[in-house]
Design a protein around this motif. Structure first.
Motif, PDB file in Angstrom:
ATOM      1  N   PRO A 179       0.846  -1.179   0.000  1.00 17.82           N
ATOM      2  CA  PRO A 179       0.000   0.000   0.000  1.00 17.82           C
ATOM      3  C   PRO A 179       0.894   1.247   0.000  1.00 17.82           C
ATOM      4  CG  PRO A 179       0.060  -0.961   2.189  1.00 17.82           C
ATOM      5  CD  PRO A 179       1.070  -1.693   1.342  1.00 17.82           C
ATOM      6  N   GLN A 180       0.729   2.082  -0.996  1.00 22.02           N
ATOM      7  CA  GLN A 180       1.424   3.358  -1.041  1.00 22.02           C
ATOM      8  C   GLN A 180       0.509   4.380  -0.388  1.00 22.02           C
ATOM      9  OE1 GLN A 180       4.543   4.307  -2.280  1.00 22.02           O
ATOM     10  NE2 GLN A 180       4.028   6.314  -1.407  1.00 22.02           N
ATOM     11  N   MET A 181       0.992   5.043   0.638  1.00 17.32           N
ATOM     12  CA  MET A 181       0.169   5.968   1.391  1.00 17.32           C
ATOM     13  C   MET A 181       0.727   7.381   1.207  1.00 17.32           C
ATOM     14  SD  MET A 181      -0.459   3.714   4.834  1.00 17.32           S
ATOM     15  CE  MET A 181       1.141   4.101   5.530  1.00 17.32           C
ATOM     16  N   ASN A 182      -0.062   8.237   0.601  1.00 13.01           N
ATOM     17  CA  ASN A 182       0.342   9.617   0.345  1.00 13.01           C
ATOM     18  C   ASN A 182      -0.552  10.577   1.114  1.00 13.01           C
ATOM     19  OD1 ASN A 182       2.263   8.679  -1.564  1.00 13.01           O
ATOM     20  ND2 ASN A 182       0.703   8.674  -3.177  1.00 13.01           N
ATOM     21  N   SER A 183      -0.101  11.815   1.206  1.00  9.48           N
ATOM     22  CA  SER A 183      -0.874  12.875   1.867  1.00  9.48           C
ATOM     23  C   SER A 183      -1.342  12.435   3.247  1.00  9.48           C
ATOM     24  CB  SER A 183      -2.080  13.274   0.999  1.00  9.48           C
ATOM     25  OG  SER A 183      -1.659  13.704  -0.280  1.00  9.48           O
ATOM     26  N   LEU A 184      -0.422  11.879   4.010  1.00  7.58           N
ATOM     27  CA  LEU A 184      -0.779  11.341   5.312  1.00  7.58           C
ATOM     28  C   LEU A 184      -1.216  12.429   6.279  1.00  7.58           C
ATOM     29  CD1 LEU A 184       1.997   8.652   5.510  1.00  7.58           C
ATOM     30  CD2 LEU A 184      -0.452   8.206   5.694  1.00  7.58           C
ATOM     31  N   LYS A 185      -2.163  12.050   7.130  1.00 12.18           N
ATOM     32  CA  LYS A 185      -2.731  12.970   8.104  1.00 12.18           C
ATOM     33  C   LYS A 185      -2.516  12.406   9.510  1.00 12.18           C
ATOM     34  CE  LYS A 185      -6.578  13.758   4.891  1.00 12.18           C
ATOM     35  NZ  LYS A 185      -8.063  13.685   4.740  1.00 12.18           N
ATOM     36  N   PRO A 186      -2.576  13.245  10.527  1.00 14.38           N
ATOM     37  CA  PRO A 186      -2.454  12.729  11.895  1.00 14.38           C
ATOM     38  C   PRO A 186      -3.492  11.637  12.204  1.00 14.38           C
ATOM     39  CG  PRO A 186      -2.146  15.092  11.894  1.00 14.38           C
ATOM     40  CD  PRO A 186      -2.541  14.721  10.500  1.00 14.38           C
ATOM     41  N   ASP A 187      -4.671  11.724  11.603  1.00  7.03           N
ATOM     42  CA  ASP A 187      -5.709  10.712  11.817  1.00  7.03           C
ATOM     43  C   ASP A 187      -5.326   9.352  11.244  1.00  7.03           C
ATOM     44  OD1 ASP A 187      -8.695  12.831  11.511  1.00  7.03           O
ATOM     45  OD2 ASP A 187      -7.298  12.453  13.169  1.00  7.03           O
ATOM     46  N   ASP A 188      -4.293   9.298  10.428  1.00 11.10           N
ATOM     47  CA  ASP A 188      -3.832   8.016   9.880  1.00 11.10           C
ATOM     48  C   ASP A 188      -2.922   7.278  10.864  1.00 11.10           C
ATOM     49  OD1 ASP A 188      -3.495   9.680   6.727  1.00 11.10           O
ATOM     50  OD2 ASP A 188      -5.095   8.288   7.323  1.00 11.10           O
ATOM     51  N   THR A 189      -2.604   7.902  11.975  1.00  9.53           N
ATOM     52  CA  THR A 189      -1.761   7.266  12.980  1.00  9.53           C
ATOM     53  C   THR A 189      -2.448   6.028  13.543  1.00  9.53           C
ATOM     54  OG1 THR A 189      -0.670   9.336  13.598  1.00  9.53           O
ATOM     55  CG2 THR A 189      -0.669   7.568  15.236  1.00  9.53           C
ATOM     56  N   ALA A 190      -1.769   4.897  13.442  1.00  9.78           N
ATOM     57  CA  ALA A 190      -2.356   3.626  13.882  1.00  9.78           C
ATOM     58  C   ALA A 190      -1.329   2.526  13.679  1.00  9.78           C
ATOM     59  CB  ALA A 190      -3.612   3.309  13.066  1.00  9.78           C
ATOM     60  N   VAL A 191      -1.660   1.346  14.197  1.00  7.35           N
ATOM     61  CA  VAL A 191      -0.916   0.134  13.840  1.00  7.35           C
ATOM     62  C   VAL A 191      -1.597  -0.463  12.619  1.00  7.35           C
ATOM     63  CG1 VAL A 191      -0.144  -2.144  14.565  1.00  7.35           C
ATOM     64  CG2 VAL A 191      -0.233  -0.267  16.230  1.00  7.35           C
ATOM     65  N   TYR A 192      -0.819  -0.728  11.595  1.00  3.54           N
ATOM     66  CA  TYR A 192      -1.347  -1.233  10.332  1.00  3.54           C
ATOM     67  C   TYR A 192      -1.057  -2.726  10.213  1.00  3.54           C
ATOM     68  CZ  TYR A 192      -2.451   3.435   8.689  1.00  3.54           C
ATOM     69  OH  TYR A 192      -3.005   4.683   8.536  1.00  3.54           O
ATOM     70  N   TYR A 193      -2.090  -3.464   9.825  1.00  7.03           N
ATOM     71  CA  TYR A 193      -1.993  -4.910   9.681  1.00  7.03           C
ATOM     72  C   TYR A 193      -2.394  -5.322   8.272  1.00  7.03           C
ATOM     73  CZ  TYR A 193      -2.389  -4.785  14.812  1.00  7.03           C
ATOM     74  OH  TYR A 193      -2.209  -4.526  16.145  1.00  7.03           O
ATOM     75  N   CYS A 194      -1.755  -6.365   7.773  1.00  5.40           N
ATOM     76  CA  CYS A 194      -2.246  -6.978   6.551  1.00  5.40           C
ATOM     77  C   CYS A 194      -2.849  -8.344   6.897  1.00  5.40           C
ATOM     78  CB  CYS A 194      -1.161  -7.128   5.499  1.00  5.40           C
ATOM     79  SG  CYS A 194       0.304  -8.074   5.982  1.00  5.40           S
ATOM     80  N   ALA A 195      -3.773  -8.781   6.068  1.00  2.00           N
ATOM     81  CA  ALA A 195      -4.469 -10.029   6.335  1.00  2.00           C
ATOM     82  C   ALA A 195      -4.855 -10.696   5.026  1.00  2.00           C
ATOM     83  CB  ALA A 195      -5.705  -9.781   7.179  1.00  2.00           C
ATOM     84  N   ALA A 196      -4.913 -12.014   5.029  1.00  2.00           N
ATOM     85  CA  ALA A 196      -5.221 -12.788   3.836  1.00  2.00           C
ATOM     86  C   ALA A 196      -6.550 -13.505   3.993  1.00  2.00           C
ATOM     87  CB  ALA A 196      -4.114 -13.796   3.555  1.00  2.00           C
ATOM     88  N   ASP A 197      -7.372 -13.396   2.970  1.00  2.00           N
ATOM     89  CA  ASP A 197      -8.722 -13.969   2.987  1.00  2.00           C
ATOM     90  C   ASP A 197      -8.918 -14.756   1.704  1.00  2.00           C
ATOM     91  OD1 ASP A 197     -11.445 -14.467   2.859  1.00  2.00           O
ATOM     92  OD2 ASP A 197     -12.029 -12.467   3.517  1.00  2.00           O
ATOM     93  N   SER A 198      -9.080 -16.057   1.818  1.00  2.00           N
ATOM     94  CA  SER A 198      -9.209 -16.882   0.614  1.00  2.00           C
ATOM     95  C   SER A 198     -10.522 -16.626  -0.129  1.00  2.00           C
ATOM     96  CB  SER A 198      -9.100 -18.364   0.970  1.00  2.00           C
ATOM     97  OG  SER A 198     -10.113 -18.739   1.880  1.00  2.00           O
ATOM     98  N   SER A 199     -11.471 -15.959   0.527  1.00  2.00           N
ATOM     99  CA  SER A 199     -12.757 -15.669  -0.111  1.00  2.00           C
ATOM    100  C   SER A 199     -12.760 -14.353  -0.860  1.00  2.00           C
ATOM    101  CB  SER A 199     -13.871 -15.659   0.933  1.00  2.00           C
ATOM    102  OG  SER A 199     -13.982 -16.934   1.543  1.00  2.00           O
ATOM    103  N   GLY A 200     -11.688 -13.574  -0.724  1.00  2.00           N
ATOM    104  CA  GLY A 200     -11.642 -12.294  -1.425  1.00  2.00           C
ATOM    105  C   GLY A 200     -11.458 -11.144  -0.470  1.00  2.00           C
ATOM    106  N   CYS A 201     -12.155 -10.047  -0.707  1.00  2.00           N
ATOM    107  CA  CYS A 201     -12.002  -8.845   0.112  1.00  2.00           C
ATOM    108  C   CYS A 201     -13.223  -8.650   1.000  1.00  2.00           C
ATOM    109  CB  CYS A 201     -11.816  -7.618  -0.786  1.00  2.00           C
ATOM    110  SG  CYS A 201     -10.181  -7.494  -1.513  1.00  2.00           S
ATOM    111  N   SER A 202     -12.958  -8.283   2.231  1.00  2.00           N
ATOM    112  CA  SER A 202     -14.029  -7.982   3.173  1.00  2.00           C
ATOM    113  C   SER A 202     -13.486  -7.049   4.229  1.00  2.00           C
ATOM    114  CB  SER A 202     -14.548  -9.270   3.822  1.00  2.00           C
ATOM    115  OG  SER A 202     -15.456  -8.961   4.862  1.00  2.00           O
ATOM    116  N   TRP A 203     -14.319  -6.120   4.689  1.00  2.00           N
ATOM    117  CA  TRP A 203     -13.922  -5.260   5.797  1.00  2.00           C
ATOM    118  C   TRP A 203     -14.161  -5.960   7.138  1.00  2.00           C
ATOM    119  CZ3 TRP A 203     -11.051  -2.625   3.102  1.00  2.00           C
ATOM    120  CH2 TRP A 203     -11.432  -1.796   2.036  1.00  2.00           C
ATOM    121  N   TYR A 204     -14.865  -7.082   7.109  1.00  2.00           N
ATOM    122  CA  TYR A 204     -15.134  -7.823   8.335  1.00  2.00           C
ATOM    123  C   TYR A 204     -13.870  -8.503   8.794  1.00  2.00           C
ATOM    124  CZ  TYR A 204     -17.018 -11.535  11.319  1.00  2.00           C
ATOM    125  OH  TYR A 204     -17.267 -12.400  12.357  1.00  2.00           O
TER     126      TYR A 204
END
Length: 122
Positions: A80-105
């Motif tokens: 993920p290329q992250m541009n124009s970062l804001k203070p609200d973007d401060t967080a721990v970032y995780y990646c995850a793999a889902d064999s069913s595709g994409c989900s926000w759950y």
């Protein structure tokens, strides 16, 4: 089988970072690879994802136009290329793999990386 997230750090508002999610033991193009983040005191939220079936990309409104996700099928890395970062973007970032595709759950993914801290501050 594991995912390893890296690339976080301290960046000034308006700056950029490129995170990496390296897969070992499986190929990334067989899984939807999503990026999630969790800020202190908040729930983990999905922000971007690249689908395993057709390479479609998805973004939450909060990062749309600023973040771009891409996949290197040879190296099994998702960036993920992250541009124009804001203070609200401060967080721990995780990646995850889902064999069913994409989900926000967050309960559906089979594999999670360990997280990488992103801090946006002047």
């Amino acid at each position: 089988v594991q995912l390893q997230a890296s690339g976080g750090g301290l960046v000034q508002p308006g700056g950029s970072l490129r995170l990496s999610c390296v897969a070992s033991g499986f190929t990334v193009n067989r899984y939807g690879i999503g990026w999630f983040r969790q800020a202190p005191g908040k729930e983990r939220e999905g922000i971007s994802c690249i689908d395993n079936r057709d390479g479609s990309t998805y973004y939450q409104d909060s990062v749309k136009g600023r973040f771009t996700i891409a996949r290197d099928n040879v190296k099994d890395i998702v960036y993920p290329q992250m541009n124009s970062l804001k203070p609200d973007d401060t967080a721990v970032y995780y990646c995850a793999a889902d064999s069913s595709g994409c989900s926000w759950y967050t309960g559906r993914q089979e594999y999670w990386g360990q997280g990488t801290q992103v801090t946006v501050s002047s």
